[in-house]
Design a protein around this motif. Structure first.
Motif, PDB file in Angstrom:
ATOM      1  N   ALA A 316      33.482  44.624  42.917  1.00  0.00           N
ATOM      2  CA  ALA A 316      33.382  43.442  42.101  1.00  0.00           C
ATOM      3  C   ALA A 316      32.881  42.613  43.451  1.00  0.00           C
ATOM      4  CB  ALA A 316      33.336  43.173  41.075  1.00  0.00           C
ATOM      5  N   MET A 317      34.481  42.462  44.050  1.00  0.00           N
ATOM      6  CA  MET A 317      34.067  41.428  45.552  1.00  0.00           C
ATOM      7  C   MET A 317      32.651  42.376  46.080  1.00  0.00           C
ATOM      8  SD  MET A 317      38.026  41.748  46.374  1.00  0.00           S
ATOM      9  CE  MET A 317      38.040  40.013  47.601  1.00  0.00           C
ATOM     10  N   MET A 318      32.435  42.949  46.616  1.00  0.00           N
ATOM     11  CA  MET A 318      31.413  43.600  47.745  1.00  0.00           C
ATOM     12  C   MET A 318      30.256  43.443  46.545  1.00  0.00           C
ATOM     13  SD  MET A 318      33.069  44.609  49.626  1.00  0.00           S
ATOM     14  CE  MET A 318      33.872  42.891  50.276  1.00  0.00           C
ATOM     15  N   LYS A 319      30.318  43.217  45.950  1.00  0.00           N
ATOM     16  CA  LYS A 319      28.916  43.103  44.751  1.00  0.00           C
ATOM     17  C   LYS A 319      28.266  42.365  45.104  1.00  0.00           C
ATOM     18  CE  LYS A 319      25.367  44.914  41.226  1.00  0.00           C
ATOM     19  NZ  LYS A 319      24.365  45.908  42.042  1.00  0.00           N
ATOM     20  N   TYR A 320      29.106  41.060  44.592  1.00  0.00           N
ATOM     21  CA  TYR A 320      29.144  39.730  44.079  1.00  0.00           C
ATOM     22  C   TYR A 320      29.072  38.713  44.709  1.00  0.00           C
ATOM     23  CZ  TYR A 320      28.321  41.940  39.839  1.00  0.00           C
ATOM     24  OH  TYR A 320      28.434  42.710  38.434  1.00  0.00           O
ATOM     25  N   GLY A 321      30.130  39.350  46.255  1.00  0.00           N
ATOM     26  CA  GLY A 321      30.255  38.151  47.057  1.00  0.00           C
ATOM     27  C   GLY A 321      31.557  37.007  47.537  1.00  0.00           C
ATOM     28  N   VAL A 322      32.602  37.879  46.208  1.00  0.00           N
ATOM     29  CA  VAL A 322      33.549  36.991  45.951  1.00  0.00           C
ATOM     30  C   VAL A 322      34.572  36.350  46.991  1.00  0.00           C
ATOM     31  CG1 VAL A 322      35.210  36.824  44.105  1.00  0.00           C
ATOM     32  CG2 VAL A 322      33.469  37.277  43.620  1.00  0.00           C
ATOM     33  N   LYS A 323      34.671  36.103  48.191  1.00  0.00           N
ATOM     34  CA  LYS A 323      35.783  36.312  48.991  1.00  0.00           C
ATOM     35  C   LYS A 323      37.440  36.682  48.865  1.00  0.00           C
ATOM     36  CE  LYS A 323      32.788  33.299  51.942  1.00  0.00           C
ATOM     37  NZ  LYS A 323      32.057  32.182  52.204  1.00  0.00           N
ATOM     38  N   ASP A 324      37.698  36.227  47.811  1.00  0.00           N
ATOM     39  CA  ASP A 324      38.872  35.992  47.208  1.00  0.00           C
ATOM     40  C   ASP A 324      39.377  36.941  46.072  1.00  0.00           C
ATOM     41  OD1 ASP A 324      41.679  34.734  46.415  1.00  0.00           O
ATOM     42  OD2 ASP A 324      41.842  33.500  47.470  1.00  0.00           O
ATOM     43  N   ILE A 325      40.327  37.597  45.605  1.00  0.00           N
ATOM     44  CA  ILE A 325      40.190  39.061  44.978  1.00  0.00           C
ATOM     45  C   ILE A 325      40.957  38.256  43.303  1.00  0.00           C
ATOM     46  CG2 ILE A 325      42.637  39.321  45.512  1.00  0.00           C
ATOM     47  CD1 ILE A 325      41.443  42.081  43.584  1.00  0.00           C
ATOM     48  N   ARG A 326      41.606  36.813  43.907  1.00  0.00           N
ATOM     49  CA  ARG A 326      42.250  36.460  42.552  1.00  0.00           C
ATOM     50  C   ARG A 326      41.104  35.528  42.003  1.00  0.00           C
ATOM     51  NH1 ARG A 326      46.882  33.609  47.104  1.00  0.00           N
ATOM     52  NH2 ARG A 326      44.277  33.811  48.450  1.00  0.00           N
ATOM     53  N   ASP A 327      40.288  34.673  41.513  1.00  0.00           N
ATOM     54  CA  ASP A 327      39.352  34.181  41.728  1.00  0.00           C
ATOM     55  C   ASP A 327      38.562  35.257  40.232  1.00  0.00           C
ATOM     56  OD1 ASP A 327      39.030  32.036  43.679  1.00  0.00           O
ATOM     57  OD2 ASP A 327      37.142  32.971  44.302  1.00  0.00           O
ATOM     58  N   PHE A 328      39.044  36.322  39.690  1.00  0.00           N
ATOM     59  CA  PHE A 328      38.945  36.823  39.617  1.00  0.00           C
ATOM     60  C   PHE A 328      39.881  36.564  37.853  1.00  0.00           C
ATOM     61  CE2 PHE A 328      36.789  40.654  41.672  1.00  0.00           C
ATOM     62  CZ  PHE A 328      35.596  39.766  41.861  1.00  0.00           C
ATOM     63  N   ASN A 329      41.418  36.150  38.045  1.00  0.00           N
ATOM     64  CA  ASN A 329      41.998  36.254  37.185  1.00  0.00           C
ATOM     65  C   ASN A 329      41.946  34.547  37.451  1.00  0.00           C
ATOM     66  OD1 ASN A 329      41.799  38.943  37.147  1.00  0.00           O
ATOM     67  ND2 ASN A 329      43.940  38.750  37.335  1.00  0.00           N
ATOM     68  N   SER A 330      41.418  34.271  37.542  1.00  0.00           N
ATOM     69  CA  SER A 330      41.683  32.138  37.683  1.00  0.00           C
ATOM     70  C   SER A 330      41.174  31.654  36.445  1.00  0.00           C
ATOM     71  CB  SER A 330      41.248  31.373  38.831  1.00  0.00           C
ATOM     72  OG  SER A 330      39.214  31.558  38.543  1.00  0.00           O
ATOM     73  N   GLY A 331      40.023  32.352  35.304  1.00  0.00           N
ATOM     74  CA  GLY A 331      39.739  31.302  33.841  1.00  0.00           C
ATOM     75  C   GLY A 331      39.333  30.827  34.822  1.00  0.00           C
ATOM     76  N   ASN A 332      37.978  30.602  35.939  1.00  0.00           N
ATOM     77  CA  ASN A 332      37.486  29.658  36.234  1.00  0.00           C
ATOM     78  C   ASN A 332      36.112  30.504  35.508  1.00  0.00           C
ATOM     79  OD1 ASN A 332      35.668  27.508  37.474  1.00  0.00           O
ATOM     80  ND2 ASN A 332      36.783  27.381  39.578  1.00  0.00           N
ATOM     81  N   LEU A 333      35.636  29.133  34.499  1.00  0.00           N
ATOM     82  CA  LEU A 333      34.250  29.066  33.493  1.00  0.00           C
ATOM     83  C   LEU A 333      32.986  28.948  34.657  1.00  0.00           C
ATOM     84  CD1 LEU A 333      34.833  27.562  30.123  1.00  0.00           C
ATOM     85  CD2 LEU A 333      35.693  30.273  31.174  1.00  0.00           C
ATOM     86  N   LYS A 334      33.305  28.182  35.829  1.00  0.00           N
ATOM     87  CA  LYS A 334      32.824  27.778  36.201  1.00  0.00           C
ATOM     88  C   LYS A 334      32.188  28.540  37.143  1.00  0.00           C
ATOM     89  CE  LYS A 334      30.187  23.853  39.521  1.00  0.00           C
ATOM     90  NZ  LYS A 334      30.882  22.793  39.907  1.00  0.00           N
ATOM     91  N   ALA A 335      33.250  29.197  37.616  1.00  0.00           N
ATOM     92  CA  ALA A 335      32.534  30.564  38.518  1.00  0.00           C
ATOM     93  C   ALA A 335      31.790  31.691  37.504  1.00  0.00           C
ATOM     94  CB  ALA A 335      34.119  30.888  39.546  1.00  0.00           C
ATOM     95  N   LEU A 336      32.886  32.154  36.423  1.00  0.00           N
ATOM     96  CA  LEU A 336      31.831  32.676  35.872  1.00  0.00           C
ATOM     97  C   LEU A 336      30.932  32.792  34.781  1.00  0.00           C
ATOM     98  CD1 LEU A 336      35.190  33.835  33.811  1.00  0.00           C
ATOM     99  CD2 LEU A 336      34.193  34.964  35.962  1.00  0.00           C
ATOM    100  N   SER A 337      30.513  31.680  34.721  1.00  0.00           N
ATOM    101  CA  SER A 337      29.102  31.156  34.116  1.00  0.00           C
ATOM    102  C   SER A 337      27.858  32.062  34.758  1.00  0.00           C
ATOM    103  CB  SER A 337      28.973  30.495  34.286  1.00  0.00           C
ATOM    104  OG  SER A 337      28.603  29.293  35.124  1.00  0.00           O
ATOM    105  N   GLN A 338      28.292  31.643  36.233  1.00  0.00           N
ATOM    106  CA  GLN A 338      26.897  32.379  37.351  1.00  0.00           C
ATOM    107  C   GLN A 338      26.380  34.251  36.477  1.00  0.00           C
ATOM    108  OE1 GLN A 338      27.983  33.713  41.481  1.00  0.00           O
ATOM    109  NE2 GLN A 338      29.785  32.689  40.807  1.00  0.00           N
ATOM    110  N   PHE A 339      27.375  34.746  35.253  1.00  0.00           N
ATOM    111  CA  PHE A 339      26.999  35.949  35.820  1.00  0.00           C
ATOM    112  C   PHE A 339      26.218  35.827  34.144  1.00  0.00           C
ATOM    113  CE2 PHE A 339      30.218  36.171  38.456  1.00  0.00           C
ATOM    114  CZ  PHE A 339      30.133  37.477  39.104  1.00  0.00           C
ATOM    115  N   THR A 340      25.790  34.831  33.610  1.00  0.00           N
ATOM    116  CA  THR A 340      25.363  34.710  32.323  1.00  0.00           C
ATOM    117  C   THR A 340      24.358  35.651  31.743  1.00  0.00           C
ATOM    118  OG1 THR A 340      26.501  32.296  32.011  1.00  0.00           O
ATOM    119  CG2 THR A 340      24.221  33.225  30.398  1.00  0.00           C
TER     120      THR A 340
END
Length: 342
Positions: A316-340
């Motif tokens: 998923a990091m490679m697919k979506y260009g997420v630079k830090d693996i910890r972002d996935f468990n951060s609960g950051n709704l602003k970051a996750l909303s782009q996948f709506t």
């Protein structure tokens, strides 16, 4: 006395009609029905009346009191309705025929990538299996050719539970169960959440998602493994991707490999996600060890097979260009909303 009651009725009617809010109504209630109110004064004045007169006046006072209480309740309710209507009239207007503009939820990017990979392997004849997150030592280690005191156990800092069970450290823990469930030949994938008590950084987490895959049949080789992994990665990224195989030690495969993918975040130039190497470890894999096949009830003389543990989180990091693996468990709704809308 009767004339005084009639005058009180007339005065109350005028007062209650002029009451403009709830506080004014409450003041009128106290003035007429309070301990020092007008009705109380009339009752106190009945002492000087004859017995028959007191009966008549008492009856009239009770009627008056009930009527006052009724009109106070009605006026209170009417004031509430007037205030509500005023609030509605002053509120912002909107067209009820327009579609609602609800904020949409979104799938987690790991869920998206998992479903995509599942569909790819389904198209290649694999079944999808599920397995517990809490497992026993036998399935997580011993059935994978990792007996007690084996040094390979030090590679995975495990979360143990007081009852002797543990949080699975890899999806390989399901291999023995799946082999005994289906026997051979077999094609299956089983995604799941894994846990390891290790330090976190841009490319490591203590809770992450993998997808185990095994294929067992006659005459299976490393070429089959490379073909299926290349096909899957090409479908996920919609283009050819550079991969490399390097030797790796895992007791449950022989020979064992590390399948790395050219880092798509930095284009192979080096970044924190790939530890500046240009490559990201994606998939430990190899040919299933004969002992593991035998533990699973499969004849290792007749069948061979390969196994891989695909890192869904890193994919998923490679697919979506997420630079830090910890972002996935951060609960950051602003970051996750782009996948709506994916």
């Amino acid at each position: 006395m009767q004339q005084k009651i009639e005058e009180l009725v007339s005065r109350f009617k005028k007062d209650i009609e002029k009451a403009a809010d709830s506080q004014a109504v409450e003041n009128i209630r106290i003035a007429y029905l309070g301990k020092k109110g007008f009705v109380t004064e009339i009752l106190q004045g009945m002492k000087s009346l004859s017995h028959e007169a007191r009966k008549e006046v008492g009856k009239s006072v009770n009627i008056l009191k009930a009527d006052i209480e009724r009109q106070i309740a009605q006026r209170t309710e009417k004031i509430k309705e007037e205030q509500l209507l005023k609030k509605i009239n002053e509120s912002e207007r909107f067209d009820v025929t327009l579609p609602p503009n609800f904020t949409q939820g979104s799938y987690h990017p790991i869920t998206i990538i998992q479903r995509e990979v599942e569909d790819i392997f389904l198209s290649m004849g694999f079944t999808i299996e599920d397995y517990d997150e809490i497992v026993d030592d036998y399935h997580c280690f011993e059935a994978l050719n990792i007996p007690k005191h084996h040094p390979a156990r030090d590679m995975q800092d495990t979360y143990y539970i007081e009852n002797g069970q543990l949080l699975k450290t890899h999806t390989s823990a399901a291999q023995n169960f799946i082999m005994r469930k289906y026997g051979a030949p077999l094609r299956a994938i089983f995604p799941g959440r894994c846990f390891r008590n290790e330090s976190t950084d841009a490319s490591h987490e203590n809770t992450f998602f993998q997808m185990e895959g095994i294929m067992i049949d006659k005459d299976i080789s490393i070429s089959n493994l490379i073909y299926f992994m290349k096909t899957m990665l090409t479908e996920v990224f919609k283009r050819e991707v550079n991969v490399r195989l390097r030797p790796g030690f895992f007791p449950f495969v022989e020979p064992g490999f590390e399948l790395d993918i050219n880092c798509l975040i930095c284009g192979g130039e080096g970044c924190p996600s790939c530890k500046n190497s240009g490559w990201l470890e994606l998939c430990p894999c190899g040919m299933i060890h004969p002992k593991v096949l035998e533990y699973g009830g499969i004849d290792s003389e007749e069948y061979t097979g390969f196994a891989f543990g695909l890192g869904l989180t890193r994919l998923a990091m490679m697919k979506y260009g997420v630079k830090d693996i910890r972002d996935f468990n951060s609960g950051n709704l602003k970051a996750l909303s782009q996948f709506t809308n994916i």
